[in-house]
Structures are given as C-alpha cells and as structure tokens.
Scaffold this motif. Structure first.
Motif, mmCIF file in Angstrom:
data_model
loop_
_atom_site.group_PDB
_atom_site.id
_atom_site.type_symbol
_atom_site.label_atom_id
_atom_site.label_comp_id
_atom_site.label_asym_id
_atom_site.label_seq_id
_atom_site.Cartn_x
_atom_site.Cartn_y
_atom_site.Cartn_z
ATOM 1 N N THR A 66 11.915 -11.389 45.029
ATOM 2 C CA THR A 66 12.637 -12.586 45.042
ATOM 3 C C THR A 66 12.902 -12.517 46.456
ATOM 4 O OG1 THR A 66 15.125 -11.411 44.443
ATOM 5 C CG2 THR A 66 13.930 -12.172 42.610
ATOM 6 N N LEU A 67 13.155 -13.609 46.524
ATOM 7 C CA LEU A 67 13.664 -14.499 47.628
ATOM 8 C C LEU A 67 15.787 -14.466 47.812
ATOM 9 C CD1 LEU A 67 11.168 -16.785 49.464
ATOM 10 C CD2 LEU A 67 11.778 -14.490 49.880
ATOM 11 N N ARG A 68 16.312 -13.106 47.081
ATOM 12 C CA ARG A 68 17.278 -13.158 46.748
ATOM 13 C C ARG A 68 18.422 -12.924 48.114
ATOM 14 N NH1 ARG A 68 18.187 -10.528 42.291
ATOM 15 N NH2 ARG A 68 17.370 -12.334 41.273
ATOM 16 N N GLY A 69 18.869 -13.914 48.701
ATOM 17 C CA GLY A 69 20.052 -13.778 49.389
ATOM 18 C C GLY A 69 19.175 -14.010 50.864
ATOM 19 N N TRP A 70 18.283 -15.312 51.133
ATOM 20 C CA TRP A 70 17.704 -15.839 52.088
ATOM 21 C C TRP A 70 17.713 -16.904 51.327
ATOM 22 C CZ3 TRP A 70 15.360 -12.870 55.978
ATOM 23 C CH2 TRP A 70 15.861 -11.337 56.367
ATOM 24 N N GLU A 71 17.440 -18.096 52.316
ATOM 25 C CA GLU A 71 16.932 -19.424 52.215
ATOM 26 C C GLU A 71 15.983 -20.175 53.013
ATOM 27 O OE1 GLU A 71 17.914 -21.986 54.368
ATOM 28 O OE2 GLU A 71 19.236 -21.300 55.948
ATOM 29 N N GLY A 72 15.253 -20.576 52.799
ATOM 30 C CA GLY A 72 14.258 -21.785 53.488
ATOM 31 C C GLY A 72 13.363 -22.836 51.963
ATOM 32 N N ASP A 73 12.720 -23.185 52.946
ATOM 33 C CA ASP A 73 11.614 -23.524 52.304
ATOM 34 C C ASP A 73 10.645 -22.728 51.738
ATOM 35 O OD1 ASP A 73 9.411 -25.568 51.949
ATOM 36 O OD2 ASP A 73 9.299 -26.963 53.616
ATOM 37 N N LYS A 74 11.145 -23.407 50.534
ATOM 38 C CA LYS A 74 9.976 -22.712 49.352
ATOM 39 C C LYS A 74 8.683 -22.341 49.450
ATOM 40 C CE LYS A 74 13.285 -19.581 48.228
ATOM 41 N NZ LYS A 74 14.793 -20.364 49.237
ATOM 42 N N LYS A 75 7.733 -24.132 49.850
ATOM 43 C CA LYS A 75 6.939 -24.130 50.241
ATOM 44 C C LYS A 75 5.995 -23.152 50.972
ATOM 45 C CE LYS A 75 3.307 -27.614 52.084
ATOM 46 N NZ LYS A 75 2.264 -27.661 50.553
ATOM 47 N N TRP A 76 6.425 -22.610 51.745
ATOM 48 C CA TRP A 76 6.168 -22.060 53.017
ATOM 49 C C TRP A 76 6.575 -20.165 52.746
ATOM 50 C CZ3 TRP A 76 2.297 -24.187 55.013
ATOM 51 C CH2 TRP A 76 2.443 -26.128 54.999
ATOM 52 N N PHE A 77 7.347 -20.509 51.773
ATOM 53 C CA PHE A 77 8.278 -18.497 51.746
ATOM 54 C C PHE A 77 7.521 -18.323 50.458
ATOM 55 C CE2 PHE A 77 10.046 -20.208 56.122
ATOM 56 C CZ PHE A 77 9.016 -19.492 57.068
ATOM 57 N N THR A 78 7.382 -17.202 50.024
ATOM 58 C CA THR A 78 6.733 -17.027 48.971
ATOM 59 C C THR A 78 7.322 -15.426 48.959
ATOM 60 O OG1 THR A 78 4.552 -16.918 48.939
ATOM 61 C CG2 THR A 78 5.616 -18.966 47.762
ATOM 62 N N VAL A 79 7.083 -14.770 47.675
ATOM 63 C CA VAL A 79 7.075 -13.528 47.889
ATOM 64 C C VAL A 79 5.521 -12.722 45.954
ATOM 65 C CG1 VAL A 79 7.816 -11.279 46.200
ATOM 66 C CG2 VAL A 79 9.703 -13.396 47.527
ATOM 67 N N ARG A 80 5.248 -12.439 47.472
ATOM 68 C CA ARG A 80 3.484 -11.415 46.869
ATOM 69 C C ARG A 80 3.910 -9.667 47.395
ATOM 70 N NH1 ARG A 80 -0.818 -14.793 49.478
ATOM 71 N NH2 ARG A 80 -0.854 -12.696 51.284
ATOM 72 N N ASP A 81 3.205 -9.344 45.894
ATOM 73 C CA ASP A 81 3.044 -7.622 46.441
ATOM 74 C C ASP A 81 3.970 -7.196 46.884
ATOM 75 O OD1 ASP A 81 0.789 -8.105 44.535
ATOM 76 O OD2 ASP A 81 -0.644 -8.239 45.961
ATOM 77 N N LYS A 82 5.822 -8.013 46.679
ATOM 78 C CA LYS A 82 6.197 -6.563 47.177
ATOM 79 C C LYS A 82 6.195 -6.817 48.529
ATOM 80 C CE LYS A 82 6.616 -3.269 43.880
ATOM 81 N NZ LYS A 82 7.850 -3.369 43.148
ATOM 82 N N THR A 83 6.137 -8.256 48.715
ATOM 83 C CA THR A 83 6.306 -8.347 50.665
ATOM 84 C C THR A 83 6.628 -9.880 50.714
ATOM 85 O OG1 THR A 83 4.153 -9.978 50.286
ATOM 86 C CG2 THR A 83 3.839 -7.426 51.422
ATOM 87 N N ILE A 84 7.290 -10.539 51.947
ATOM 88 C CA ILE A 84 7.446 -11.628 51.828
ATOM 89 C C ILE A 84 6.222 -12.756 53.066
ATOM 90 C CG2 ILE A 84 9.355 -13.775 53.276
ATOM 91 C CD1 ILE A 84 11.451 -11.519 53.061
ATOM 92 N N VAL A 85 5.441 -13.764 52.181
ATOM 93 C CA VAL A 85 4.683 -14.640 52.669
ATOM 94 C C VAL A 85 4.999 -15.570 53.179
ATOM 95 C CG1 VAL A 85 1.992 -15.246 52.277
ATOM 96 C CG2 VAL A 85 2.736 -12.897 51.348
ATOM 97 N N ALA A 86 4.948 -15.657 54.407
ATOM 98 C CA ALA A 86 5.262 -17.302 55.003
ATOM 99 C C ALA A 86 3.790 -17.978 55.929
ATOM 100 C CB ALA A 86 5.878 -16.579 56.621
ATOM 101 N N GLY A 87 3.799 -19.612 55.456
ATOM 102 C CA GLY A 87 2.793 -19.865 55.588
ATOM 103 C C GLY A 87 2.172 -20.296 54.631
ATOM 104 N N SER A 88 0.613 -20.207 54.947
ATOM 105 C CA SER A 88 -0.776 -20.367 54.161
ATOM 106 C C SER A 88 -2.130 -20.553 54.050
ATOM 107 C CB SER A 88 -0.627 -21.643 53.626
ATOM 108 O OG SER A 88 -1.580 -22.403 53.005
#
Length: 229
Positions: A53-75
């Motif tokens: 999850t992005l627990r402990g973080w704040e930002g625009d969830k459209k551009w920041f997601t969690v995938r395969d135990k990584t934080i993916v920024a962008g598109s």
C-alpha cells in the motif's frame, strides 16, 4: 610442541575474530568522503514502503500506484502533464536514505526529494533532489538539484555517474544528510559531497518520489528505507 607450530595455532585461532571486528567497524560508518560507499548495516534501517500500500505517503493516486511490491510513478500509456510527487507524511532532518529506482518508457527524468515541502495549490515541491535521468550527452543520475528554489544543479560528477549508472536497470541511490553536509552515492560510487553555505536553507522536510512531466514514463521505486542520524 615446536615453537613454530605453537605460533601457527595462535594465529589461526585469533584471525577470524580480528576480521569480524574490522568488518563491523566498517559497517558502522554512515558515509565516506571517498569514491566508494561504506558497507551498510541494513538492520538499522526502517522501511518507508510496506510493499502493498501507499500507507505513510500522500500524493495523486492517478500517478502513483503499487505493483509487484514497487511504487510506480507515471504512466506507460499517457504523457505526464506536470511534475508529480509522492510525499512522505513524516518529515526528516538528519538521515541516511536508500532508494532503488529505474526508468521505463519514452521519458527519462525523475528524482528523490529530501528536506522538501509541498508548494500550496501546486503539484510542485521545493527542496533538494537526488536526480534521476539522462540527457543527450550524459546523465543526471546521482546529481544534487535544487527543485523550485535555486533551480540548478548544486553538485554533480558526470564522469563517475556515467560509469556507475545502469541504463534500464535498477540503480541504488544512497543519500546522507547531516547538518549542512550532503552526500549522494550511486550504486556505491560517491557522486556528490556538498556543504550548504546558505544558512537560510531549511534542514528538514519530507521525502518525495518524483515523476517528471513529459512523454510516457514509469519511474519505478523499491526498497525505500531510512536511518535517522
């Protein structure tokens, strides 16, 4: 027992302990002024990302997601209209921060912010950045940039960075910030050894992960961990 045999037994008995003490002593060093980073004792670090999850973080969830135990920024499919930042909810002052990152896509710019603050009513932040990216004749990986403030590189070492960076692969950034002194290591090679001369520059703030405005890009981050000093 002959004298030479007794001597050999004493050396064999005590040599492993001596090596172990030397190894522990080196690992305790939070940073070096040389080109290579000191060994890092990972048990002293706290993870800033739980892998789910992005627990402990704040930002625009459209551009920041969690995938395969990584934080993916962008598109991978959309151009990125602005710079976007995922910011830690907690602020930090003196610390050692380690982040692994790689860039995938047409875009080629991102970064790890520290001692940073959000600009109200804007997607931007203001503060130091350990830069990530490439340009026509080189790389800004491992450089120290001043985001939205002086808007320039404060310190970099192009020659070392180009030798150390791994294009299209995972790269490790290690940032040591203590008082006015900032060090950055790229894959274990020191690229920045900077001392801030301006007493007005703030010495605390959030950690933030950036994706830069531009063509389709996924800036992918993992193993985000910190040790407060």
């Amino acid at each position: 027992m002959t004298d030479w045999l007794a001597t050999a037994i004493v050396i064999t008995t005590f040599l492993p302990s001596t090596l172990l003490i030397a190894k522990k002593s080196r690992a305790a060093n939070p940073g070096e002024t040389g080109n290579q980073a000191a060994a890092v004792d990972s048990t002293e670090f706290k993870s800033l990302f739980d892998g789910e999850t992005l627990r402990g973080w704040e930002g625009d969830k459209k551009w920041f997601t969690v995938r395969d135990k990584t934080i993916v920024a962008g598109s991978a499919t959309e151009a990125i209209p602005h710079n976007y930042f995922l910011c830690s909810e907690k602020t930090y002052r003196d610390f050692e921060l380690i982040v692994e990152a790689k860039l995938v896509g047409k875009g080629d710019n991102a970064g790890v912010q520290f001692r940073t603050k959000r600009i109200p009513n804007d997607t931007e932040v203001i503060g130091y950045q350990a830069d990530i990216g490439f340009f026509a004749n080189g790389t800004c990986w491992g450089a120290l940039y001043d985001e939205s403030r002086r808007r320039k590189f404060l310190a970099e070492d192009q020659e070392k960075a180009q030798k150390a960076v791994k294009r299209g692969q995972w790269n490790e950034l290690r940032i040591v910030a203590k008082g006015d002194h900032i060090q950055i290591f790229l894959n274990g090679v020191q690229t920045v050894d900077y001392t801030e001369q301006d007493p007005e520059i703030e010495k605390d703030g959030v950690i933030a992960l950036q994706v830069h405005a531009g063509p389709q890009l996924e800036a992918i981050y993992r193993n985000v961990r910190i040790r407060e000093l």
